[in-house]
Design a protein around this motif. Structure first.
Motif, PDB file in Angstrom:
ATOM      1  N   LEU A   1      54.411  81.816  -2.716  1.00 36.36           N
ATOM      2  CA  LEU A   1      53.626  82.982  -2.596  1.00 36.36           C
ATOM      3  C   LEU A   1      52.655  83.374  -4.154  1.00 36.36           C
ATOM      4  O   LEU A   1      51.492  83.259  -4.221  1.00 36.36           O
TER       5      LEU A   1
ATOM      6  N   ARG B   1      48.651  83.055  -4.588  1.00 37.13           N
ATOM      7  CA  ARG B   1      47.917  84.204  -5.351  1.00 37.13           C
ATOM      8  C   ARG B   1      47.099  83.896  -6.572  1.00 37.13           C
ATOM      9  O   ARG B   1      46.075  84.083  -6.959  1.00 37.13           O
TER      10      ARG B   1
ATOM     11  N   ALA C   1      53.347  85.424   3.198  1.00 36.88           N
ATOM     12  CA  ALA C   1      52.109  85.802   3.649  1.00 36.88           C
ATOM     13  C   ALA C   1      51.599  85.910   4.914  1.00 36.88           C
ATOM     14  O   ALA C   1      50.632  85.840   5.119  1.00 36.88           O
TER      15      ALA C   1
ATOM     16  N   LYS D   1      55.406  89.266   5.792  1.00 32.27           N
ATOM     17  CA  LYS D   1      54.303  89.666   4.985  1.00 32.27           C
ATOM     18  C   LYS D   1      54.206  91.235   5.226  1.00 32.27           C
ATOM     19  O   LYS D   1      54.097  91.986   4.035  1.00 32.27           O
TER      20      LYS D   1
ATOM     21  N   GLY E   1      55.790  90.876   1.522  1.00 32.39           N
ATOM     22  CA  GLY E   1      54.771  90.293   0.979  1.00 32.39           C
ATOM     23  C   GLY E   1      53.535  90.714   0.362  1.00 32.39           C
ATOM     24  O   GLY E   1      53.143  90.784  -0.788  1.00 32.39           O
ATOM     25  N   ASP E   2      53.268  91.881   0.947  1.00 38.19           N
ATOM     26  CA  ASP E   2      52.158  93.015   0.597  1.00 38.19           C
ATOM     27  C   ASP E   2      52.669  93.619  -0.604  1.00 38.19           C
ATOM     28  O   ASP E   2      52.186  93.882  -1.546  1.00 38.19           O
TER      29      ASP E   2
ATOM     30  N   ASP F   1      52.739  91.509  -3.544  1.00 39.36           N
ATOM     31  CA  ASP F   1      51.075  91.259  -4.069  1.00 39.36           C
ATOM     32  C   ASP F   1      51.116  92.634  -4.967  1.00 39.36           C
ATOM     33  O   ASP F   1      50.124  92.375  -6.157  1.00 39.36           O
TER      34      ASP F   1
ATOM     35  N   LEU G   1      52.278  92.169  -8.205  1.00 40.33           N
ATOM     36  CA  LEU G   1      51.472  91.054  -9.111  1.00 40.33           C
ATOM     37  C   LEU G   1      50.213  91.597  -9.648  1.00 40.33           C
ATOM     38  O   LEU G   1      49.699  91.615 -10.717  1.00 40.33           O
ATOM     39  N   GLU G   2      49.805  92.780  -8.830  1.00 40.81           N
ATOM     40  CA  GLU G   2      48.437  93.306  -9.087  1.00 40.81           C
ATOM     41  C   GLU G   2      48.746  94.615 -10.076  1.00 40.81           C
ATOM     42  O   GLU G   2      47.351  94.939 -10.472  1.00 40.81           O
TER      43      GLU G   2
END
Length: 420
Positions: free
Chosen positions: A357, A361, A376, A381, A385-386, A389, A392-393
């Motif tokens: 993943l 990304r 993903a 997800k 998964g979300d 994310d 990570l963001e």
């Protein structure tokens, strides 16, 4: 008629530790097996388990089949019944639910026998992971935690080929299917309560497809140490694998007892069909290999002589950066989220799944087969998964909520984090 019912004493844990007596039918003839198959017509469920011996054999030897239709229990002596194909045919037909616990070998026995597998396959071990229990959980653990039933132990090292089997051994075998229907009912209730029945159905479907693919696929590619070999060397690997597989099959030996993977890989890497050079490889001087050296040399030569366009191609491989610190941090976040969500973390994702993943990304790298990473897509997800994310963001924060707790971490949206 079925053989006389045999009595099985099973201990159920409770404050008073009571015993329950359960009867099961012993199936030892072809006529009894056919009668059993007839009795399974219209069954709501067919729960089954196997006892087999796989040590030092090319294929596992099936020794017992334990069956429960929700009303009656049966033990099929597969060493006495000449052909159990009618049972496998019955299993893959009809609308019943097929119940198993950790059913990989049961799946393979069925697929090998009739080249099909049941449509409504329900593995209680997988379902338990979906509702927050450890994964993979032993059958006894599930019975204890979900049904408050304690199972007998002590026959895990039985040689199931020996006859006659003792009453204790038969009792041990019978209990392996006795509680599958009750486990099915309890786990189905919990799946529906958590609104995860669709997740389970998709995961079960994917598992079945994966098992069938492994059963029918290019098994020679599983030879260890050959993943980075170029096409020509892979051609030799394939020829040596097919030779080894045929010898193992005809002599009923484990393939590694015919030729170890490391020797097979070394033979292919050297690309030499000369007997003298083959003998010079350390390990090729073993006595059991001497009668096969000519055949080994011939297999190597076939790989060398194969036209270029017929050589198998290496599987595309993407170099994924390890990013150990980042992936370990994400794994801790995932673990915390899975605990909060009541699902087994190692059922959701492995460390490799997390790396894949992150590679998608941050590096825009897909998998070797071009598919999207598991985290993903699908229910993974939606569940995790979300969320990863978001970590990570920088939109989701991981914080220590209670350092003394068994699971001390918690996840919060950044706007909900104190001090932001």
């Amino acid at each position: 008629m079925f053989a006389c019912s045999l009595r099985c004493e099973l201990l159920a844990s409770s404050p008073s530790s009571w015993h329950a007596t359960v009867s099961y039918h012993s199936i030892t003839t072809s006529d009894q097996l056919l009668e059993l198959c007839d009795s399974l017509d219209g069954a709501r469920i067919i729960a089954f388990d196997t006892e087999f011996v796989s040590e030092d054999r090319y294929e596992p030897e099936l020794c017992l089949l334990q069956v429960c239709d929700g009303k009656e229990n049966y033990i099929i002596d597969t060493l006495s019944v000449e052909d159990v194909t009618p049972f496998w045919q019955k299993l893959v037909s009809g609308d019943h639910v097929t119940l198993v616990h950790s059913g990989r070998e049961e799946f393979r026995f069925c697929l090998s026998a009739v080249d099909r597998f049941p449509g409504n396959w329900f593995d209680v071990q997988l379902a338990a992971g979906m509702v927050g229990m450890e994964y993979p959980a032993a059958y006894g653990t599930l019975c204890s935690r979900l049904l408050k039933v304690s199972l007998g132990k002590g026959e895990t090292r039985t040689d199931w080929r020996r006859r006659p089997l003792s009453q204790q051994q038969l009792d041990y075998a019978a209990q392996d299917v006795l509680h599958l229907d009750n486990l099915y009912g309890e786990l189905t209730r919990r799946l529906e309560k958590l609104d995860r029945r669709s997740w389970f159905d998709q995961e079960m479907c994917d598992w079945l497809k994966n098992q069938e693919s492994q059963f029918r696929g290019e098994r020679w590619r599983s030879v260890s140490g050959t993943g980075s070999f170029p096409a020509r060397i892979l051609a030799i690997v394939r020829e040596l694998w097919h030779w080894r597989d045929e010898v193992a099959r005809s002599t009923n030996k484990l393939t590694r007892r015919v030729l170890r993977d490391d020797l097979l890989a070394e033979l292919a890497r050297r690309k030499q069909g000369d007997l003298k050079r083959i003998r010079s490889i350390r390990g090729m001087d073993h006595r059991h290999l001497q009668p096969h050296l000519q055949d080994i040399a011939a297999a190597v030569q076939r790989g060398i002589d194969l036209p270029e366009e017929e050589c198998p191609q290496p599987l595309r491989s993407n170099s994924i950066r390890q990013r150990s610190s980042l992936c370990q941090f994400l794994a801790a976040a995932l673990n915390a989220h899975c605990r909060q969500s009541r699902i087994a973390p190692n059922l959701v994702a492995s460390m490799q799944n997390i790396r894949e993943l992150v590679a998608l990304r941050l590096d825009n790298l897909s998998l070797e087969n071009g598919e999207t990473p598991q985290l993903a897509q699908g229910w993974r997800k939606d569940l995790a998964g979300d969320l990863l994310d978001g970590v990570l963001e920088g939109k989701i924060a991981v914080q220590v909520e209670d350092p003394r707790a068994e699971h001390p971490l918690a996840l919060r949206n950044r706007q909900e984090t104190p001090g932001e």
